[in-house]
Each structure stands twice: as C-alpha cells, then as structure tokens.
Design an enzyme around this catalytic site. Sequence first.
Site, PDB file in Angstrom:
ATOM      1  N   ARG A  20       0.812  -1.221   0.000  1.00 27.22           N
ATOM      2  CA  ARG A  20       0.000   0.000   0.000  1.00 27.22           C
ATOM      3  C   ARG A  20       0.844   1.269   0.000  1.00 27.22           C
ATOM      4  O   ARG A  20       0.477   2.278   0.596  1.00 27.22           O
ATOM      5  CB  ARG A  20      -0.974  -0.008   1.197  1.00 27.22           C
ATOM      6  CG  ARG A  20      -2.068  -1.069   1.063  1.00 27.22           C
ATOM      7  CD  ARG A  20      -2.999  -1.035   2.246  1.00 27.22           C
ATOM      8  NE  ARG A  20      -2.298  -1.379   3.470  1.00 27.22           N
ATOM      9  CZ  ARG A  20      -2.699  -1.044   4.690  1.00 27.22           C
ATOM     10  NH1 ARG A  20      -3.800  -0.361   4.846  1.00 27.22           N
ATOM     11  NH2 ARG A  20      -1.994  -1.405   5.745  1.00 27.22           N
ATOM     12  N   LYS A  23      -0.974   4.323  -1.429  1.00 26.68           N
ATOM     13  CA  LYS A  23      -1.971   4.842  -0.480  1.00 26.68           C
ATOM     14  C   LYS A  23      -1.292   5.775   0.521  1.00 26.68           C
ATOM     15  O   LYS A  23      -1.707   6.917   0.731  1.00 26.68           O
ATOM     16  CB  LYS A  23      -2.631   3.674   0.249  1.00 26.68           C
ATOM     17  CG  LYS A  23      -3.460   4.093   1.448  1.00 26.68           C
ATOM     18  CD  LYS A  23      -3.646   2.939   2.425  1.00 26.68           C
ATOM     19  CE  LYS A  23      -4.309   3.406   3.706  1.00 26.68           C
ATOM     20  NZ  LYS A  23      -5.702   3.814   3.520  1.00 26.68           N
ATOM     21  N   CYS A 518      -8.407   0.983   1.052  1.00 27.52           N
ATOM     22  CA  CYS A 518      -8.179  -0.423   0.735  1.00 27.52           C
ATOM     23  C   CYS A 518      -8.929  -1.284   1.747  1.00 27.52           C
ATOM     24  O   CYS A 518      -9.121  -0.880   2.883  1.00 27.52           O
ATOM     25  CB  CYS A 518      -6.697  -0.750   0.820  1.00 27.52           C
ATOM     26  SG  CYS A 518      -5.716   0.263  -0.289  1.00 27.52           S
ATOM     27  N   ASP A 601     -27.409  -6.229  10.066  1.00 24.28           N
ATOM     28  CA  ASP A 601     -27.114  -5.255   9.002  1.00 24.28           C
ATOM     29  C   ASP A 601     -26.996  -5.927   7.644  1.00 24.28           C
ATOM     30  O   ASP A 601     -26.288  -6.922   7.506  1.00 24.28           O
ATOM     31  CB  ASP A 601     -25.757  -4.572   9.291  1.00 24.28           C
ATOM     32  CG  ASP A 601     -25.826  -3.614  10.469  1.00 24.28           C
ATOM     33  OD1 ASP A 601     -26.875  -2.976  10.658  1.00 24.28           O
ATOM     34  OD2 ASP A 601     -24.815  -3.503  11.190  1.00 24.28           O
ATOM     35  N   GLU A 607     -25.617  -4.610  -3.504  1.00 24.54           N
ATOM     36  CA  GLU A 607     -24.341  -4.751  -4.200  1.00 24.54           C
ATOM     37  C   GLU A 607     -24.204  -6.012  -5.025  1.00 24.54           C
ATOM     38  O   GLU A 607     -23.555  -6.019  -6.050  1.00 24.54           O
ATOM     39  CB  GLU A 607     -23.198  -4.771  -3.180  1.00 24.54           C
ATOM     40  CG  GLU A 607     -22.891  -3.431  -2.613  1.00 24.54           C
ATOM     41  CD  GLU A 607     -21.664  -3.483  -1.727  1.00 24.54           C
ATOM     42  OE1 GLU A 607     -21.601  -2.657  -0.819  1.00 24.54           O
ATOM     43  OE2 GLU A 607     -20.795  -4.351  -1.932  1.00 24.54           O
ATOM     44  N   CYS A 645     -27.815   0.602   3.416  1.00 23.25           N
ATOM     45  CA  CYS A 645     -27.286   1.898   2.986  1.00 23.25           C
ATOM     46  C   CYS A 645     -26.502   1.743   1.701  1.00 23.25           C
ATOM     47  O   CYS A 645     -26.522   0.687   1.087  1.00 23.25           O
ATOM     48  CB  CYS A 645     -26.422   2.521   4.068  1.00 23.25           C
ATOM     49  SG  CYS A 645     -25.015   1.547   4.565  1.00 23.25           S
ATOM     50  N   HIS A 696     -22.082  11.104   6.553  1.00 20.69           N
ATOM     51  CA  HIS A 696     -20.863  11.125   5.744  1.00 20.69           C
ATOM     52  C   HIS A 696     -20.220  12.500   5.724  1.00 20.69           C
ATOM     53  O   HIS A 696     -19.149  12.676   5.165  1.00 20.69           O
ATOM     54  CB  HIS A 696     -21.167  10.643   4.324  1.00 20.69           C
ATOM     55  CG  HIS A 696     -21.754   9.260   4.326  1.00 20.69           C
ATOM     56  ND1 HIS A 696     -23.115   9.041   4.408  1.00 20.69           N
ATOM     57  CD2 HIS A 696     -21.180   8.041   4.333  1.00 20.69           C
ATOM     58  CE1 HIS A 696     -23.334   7.744   4.426  1.00 20.69           C
ATOM     59  NE2 HIS A 696     -22.181   7.107   4.397  1.00 20.69           N
TER      60      HIS A 696
HETATM   61  N1  GLN Z   1     -23.727  -1.414  12.340  1.00 15.30           N
HETATM   62  C1  GLN Z   1     -22.803  -0.874  11.406  1.00 15.30           C
HETATM   63  C2  GLN Z   1     -22.245   0.440  11.920  1.00 15.30           C
HETATM   64  O1  GLN Z   1     -22.941   1.160  12.544  1.00 15.30           O
HETATM   65  C3  GLN Z   1     -23.413  -0.646  10.047  1.00 15.30           C
HETATM   66  C4  GLN Z   1     -22.404  -0.129   9.060  1.00 15.30           C
HETATM   67  C5  GLN Z   1     -22.900   0.007   7.660  1.00 15.30           C
HETATM   68  O2  GLN Z   1     -24.043   0.186   7.395  1.00 15.30           O
HETATM   69  N2  GLN Z   1     -22.032  -0.072   6.699  1.00 15.30           N
HETATM   70  O3  GLN Z   1     -21.113   0.786  11.698  1.00 15.30           O
HETATM   71 ZN    ZN Z   2     -24.997   2.099   6.805  1.00 16.23          ZN
END
Ligand code: GLN
Ligand code: ZN
Length: 754
Positions: A20, A23, A518, A601, A607, A645, A696
């Site tokens: 890396r 990076k 990465c 989750d 994806e 998400c 974000h």
């Molecule tokens: N439970 C995970 C978190 O809060 C969910 C992360 C995600 O959705 N990528 O980090």
């Molecule tokens: Zn999420």
Amino acid sequence: MTSTPITATILGAPRIGPHRELKRATEKYWAGTLGRDELDSLATDLRRTSLSELAAAGLDSVPVNTFSYYDQVLDTAVMLGALPPRVAAVEDDLDRYFAAARGTADIPPLEMTKWFDTNYHYLVPEIGPDTTFSLHPDKVLAELAEARQLGVPARPVLIGPITFLALSKAVDGAGAPIERLDEIVPLYAELLRRLAVAGAQWVQLDEPILVTDVLDDAAELAGRVYASLAGATDRPAILVATYFGELDQALPALARTPVEAIGVDLVATSARAVAAVPELNDKLVVAGVVDGRNIWRTDLEAALATLASLLGSVGSLAVSTSCSTLHVPYSLDPEDELDDALRSWLAFGSEKVLEVATLATGLREGRGAIEAEVEASNLAVKSRKSDPRLHVDRIRARLQTVLAAGVHRGPAAERRRAQNERLHLPVLPTTTIGSYPQTTAIRKARAALRAGEIDQDAYEKQMRSEIADVIRLQEELGLDVLVHGEPERNDMVQYFAEQLEGFFTTHNGWVQSYGTRCVRPPILFGDVVRPRPMTVDWITYAQSLTDKPVKGMLTGPVTILAWSFVRDDQPLAETANQVALAIRDETVDLESAGIAIIQVDEPALRELLPLRSKDKQPYLDWAVGAFRLATSGVGDATQIHTHLCYSEFGEVIGAIADLDADVTSIEAARSHMEVLGDLNAIGFSNSVGPGVYDIHSPRVPTTPEMAASLQNALKAIPAERLWVNPDCGLKTRKADEVTRSLRNMVDAAKEVRA
Ligand code: GLN
Ligand code: ZN
C-alpha cells in the site's frame, strides 16, 4: 494491420503497491507532508516494478495506463476534457484531479458508485449541456513511453467510449450522456492514431458495459462504434475487452467489425457462446480463463479444456485473466499463516500471472510442456475437493433440518403487539445504527494487542470501558434504544470472519476499494461453523449498564458474502445459508441472554445484484431467504432490525419488504425520503427509520432541519411506525460532532412528538 500476436496477457494490474505504498504516499501528499515530485517518483517506481515483473513472468503483451492516482474512470474523464466546471479554478493539474475525486472545502466531489458488481468504486463523470469534449492524452502517452523505454511490450488500456458514457451521469438538464457518442468517438480515433505514432502495436478498449442490460441497444452501439474506430488504418490493433458476464448479441456484433481481438470472461460465462459465433473465425479471442476477481487457484486441466474447445472455431487464442487483477491482492508471499492445503488452493495477483503464462505455454507447446504445473494443479483440486473443512456433514444436516421447518416468523402485527408490551418505547423512538467513533485510543489498543504489547484481558478491559462510555453518553443524550458502539470490531465483516470456522483472514491481502481506501476481504473457503457465541459477552455487558434496551448488532449473510472472497465450488446461495445459520444461532443466544432487540445489518444487499435482469430475481430470492433464515429463530417478542445503505433502493425495494424485519433503518438523508414513497407503494407496513441526517459529512445538522425531515417522513409513514436515527454508523465521525448531532436529533424527535 500487422501487429505482434498476443498469447499471454492480463487485462490490468493492481496499483496501490504491494504494501500500500501509493496509499500512504498519496495521503501524505494530501496532508501536505510529501511533495508532488516525491509522489510522482514513488508512483513511477511502482509502475516500473510492476511492468518488469509482468514481462519477466512471461506475458508477451503488458497492460499500461492501468495505473491511477485515484480511479480509471476519472482518468478517462480527464483524458476527454470532461471534468466538472466547478474544479476548473484549481490551478495545479493533480490537485484539480483530486478536487474532482474528493472535493475541497468548497467544491463538492463527484459521486462515487460501484464498478459493476465488484467492491471497487469509481467516480461518476458528470456530463452537462455545456460539457465540450477534447482530447488530453498525456497520461496514456507517458505511460506508454515509460514502458517502451523498459523494453516492455506495452498495450495501452483505455475505458471504451460506450462504457465511459454509460457510466456517466447527466447533470443540469442534459440528455443521457450516451447520446454524445458521436462527439467522443472521433477523439478516440485521434487517440488511436497518436498511440500508433508513439509505437503502440495494440490498444485495449474496455467495454464491460456490454455485459449488462444498462443500454437497450448495446449490440447495435458496439457494432457501430467499433466499425468506425477499426475502420481507420493508422491505428494499433484493437482489443475490445469485456468482463464480468455474457456478451449475448454484442459478441456477434463486435465480431462483425474489423477489430482484431475480443476479450471474453470465461470464468463468468461458458465458452460455448463464443464457439457459436462464426464471425470469430478470423479474430484473436483473448480468453479470460484465469479468474481476475477471486482468489482461487486455476484448475489448469479445466482451463486447458476450455481453451481447447475454442481452438477450431476462433482465429487465434490468447490466455488472459477474466478481468483486471485490480480486484485481488498482490501476492500470496506475505501470508505465512496459511496451512499448506489452503495455500495450495489459492492464487493472488502474481500467482495468477504465472498461471496465465503457464497456460499460454501449454497452448503453444502442448500439455507436455506444462506437465508438472498441471500435476500440481490437479493435486490442489483434489485436496480442495476432499478437505473435511469444506464438507462438515453435521452443519449441512442441521441446515437442512432448519430449512425444512421453514424460515418464517409469526404475523408482523402479532410481533408488534408482543414487542410493544415488552419494550414500552415512546412514539418516534430514537436510536443509532451501531458504531460510535473509533477513537485513536481504540485503534491503539487493537494495534497493541496485535503487537503483543498488551494481552487479551487488558484489551477487553479497555473495550469494556469504551462501551461504558458510549452507554453513559447515550443515556445522557436521552436516546431510547442504545447500542454498545462496536469498539471491539475492526470491520463489520472481518470481525465475524475471524470467529467463524471456514474463513481465513489475510495479513496483507489488501485490495483497492476506492482512491486510497483499501480493504482486506476475508477468504470464505469452507463450511461455516460457529464454535462459540461471537457478540453475546459484549452486548450483555452493555445491557448490564442500563435499563434501556441495548440492540444486539450482527452483520447479515449477504453482506458477509459481498465483502469476502467466497468459495466457488458451490452456489452462492448455499454458502449464504451456511453463514445465515451461524448468525441465526447468534440471535438465539442473544435472545436467551435477555437481549430484546437485534439488528442484522445488510448494507450490501443491493451490491450483489446481478448485472443481467434475468438473474436478478433468483438472486433476490436467495438473499431474502438467507436473511430470513438468519432472523427467524427468535420469538415474536424479540424485535429484529435491519440496516441498509450505500445505494439506490428502487430495484430492490420489494426484497427489502420481503426481509420482513420489524424495523428497517435506511439511508435516506440524501435521497430525501424518496425511499419511503417507494416502500408505501408496495404496501410495506413494518416500522422504518429513514436516516434523518447524513453521517458522511462532518456538518452538525440543526434541530429544526431534522424536525423538518421527520415531519416530511410523517407524511409517508404514520408515527407509530416511524423511528428516528442517523443514516449510517458513526464510526468515521469525531466524538464531539456525534454528541452535538445526536443531541439535536433527540431534540428534534421531542419537538415532533410534542
Ligand atoms: N452497524 C454498522 C455500523 O454502525 C453498520 C455499518 C454500515 O451500514 N455499513 O457501523
Ligand atoms: Zn450504513
């Protein structure tokens, strides 16, 4: 057109550096602690080393221009003069490039999205009514010259015009970017001319969009564009590379154009479709028989048979990886904890290059010339087939029993009644998605544990104190459903992979996810066995500190698969069910330990969606089935949450409803609650927590704006089914941002309740 024939190649190579290096250097450059010259010289070294290694390994055509400081799609936008106008004011070319990739204090970056069905993310070029294309070929010409100077048989690689436009998005009211093909094809023609002048014998144009259903008229476009580009005489020989799936009608369409070579992915698809196209009888077919995106060693015998099946029907054959090896780690060498059997089943980037060279030798000189290699490959195949870790009968039998009993929970309304009675939550309950900031102290403790500077006990003590802090914070803020904060998890997939049998986690198996980010996907090689509970101690400890309910936190089967390298000797659906069974056992243990709410989750649900429409429903069926298997072991009074998400949910909205989670928290802060309308449209009637703010961004959202967002959500969802939460986990945020944001969020919920 005369050009040296190709017999052995790969479609592209990784670029982050074996350790890396790129990076690290790039991040230092961003931080201002490394100069441009030093960054460039490190990049040059990495490229040169890679080129020399590829040539030395026996490739007779070596891809160049697959290096990138950030992303190859962004590089293509630069090459076509199509950076967004908002970065034009940034003077330095590299800083302008990074501004488009990552934004600056006042320039929003380009959007990022997944490269087909891989875990690599590219930057989405923006094509507006005022975009005027122009050719800027400096990068590719320089990398070509650099390779030629080393005496490497270089083949410049470019993203083809159809794929480039199909992956771009229209902005400011412009029409679909693909309508602008006629503007960029001449630029590509000019570029091909310049490459020929600069000594390129071959050029590779990547058109993976042709294996998808994104364009209705893909075959027609492919025929038209490549007839035009290949119509010129002053150009290198053209290889149109495709990967990740079946070309269907685009294959004969391409074959009818005068291009010299077509690359096909023979890992994802069968060779029969290729053998069935008579127009290939004067083409070079670049046969992707070595898997470029998964880490399994090639079965050389099988690959030779595939190649042999094409020999009579195509003009000539070259051996290649199925796609760029960007998607696999550099080399097996640093993995010193592999047992011999497991090692013998694997091939990372550099091992794959050797496989390509070996197969090419076999093709040229006959099987006898590679007898020893084939023998070793056969042994590996045999060992993998018979290894007991891949066939744990007890788990397989249990899975059948559980599946036969059915994976349905009781009626949703009854579950809701039982849960309300148990939980006594207010209307608009507030919660978070799971993780709290991964502080420096947490990272340090993990590093110290790895380095042997502290022992497991000391580590656990520290994690417990982190958990206690997070619980205290949530009580102070007045949240209704608490979480333990996930301090003990390095990564939401790796954490489970490290505890389940059937997984191997690498030391140095890094692959680029985007830019300098990465990931180190675990290798799911065997049957999945859960030797002991994985999360129960942490969660029950957290629960012991508070009277409010603490949500257990698990990663779902589809996400675990999506972010791992997965065994290829059985259908994904079967592997998903094995993972699901382990997660199911965990939910049952959490329930027995008194945990009333469990979140599973599935951020990666979207994806793994297949590229071709016809394959989508079967995928969604098994994905939903695996989730239900994972979550249907608990009683009605245990509330199951899920979290989704990272995507547009339109295409999978029906599947989201079919998951039948009691509560679904979903990223919506940026898509402005559209998803709620979509859920209503299909009659979704469980509870939902559309993210009321975007985690974000470091910005702290105000109470009024989150209250407005909730009011907005209430237009689509009645109060008794609406939850209040951020749109994702908080691990990447700073502690004070989180505290202030959540305080405002709780205030917003109170205000709207009143
Ligand atoms: N439970 C995970 C978190 O809060 C969910 C992360 C995600 O959705 N990528 O980090
Ligand atoms: Zn999420």
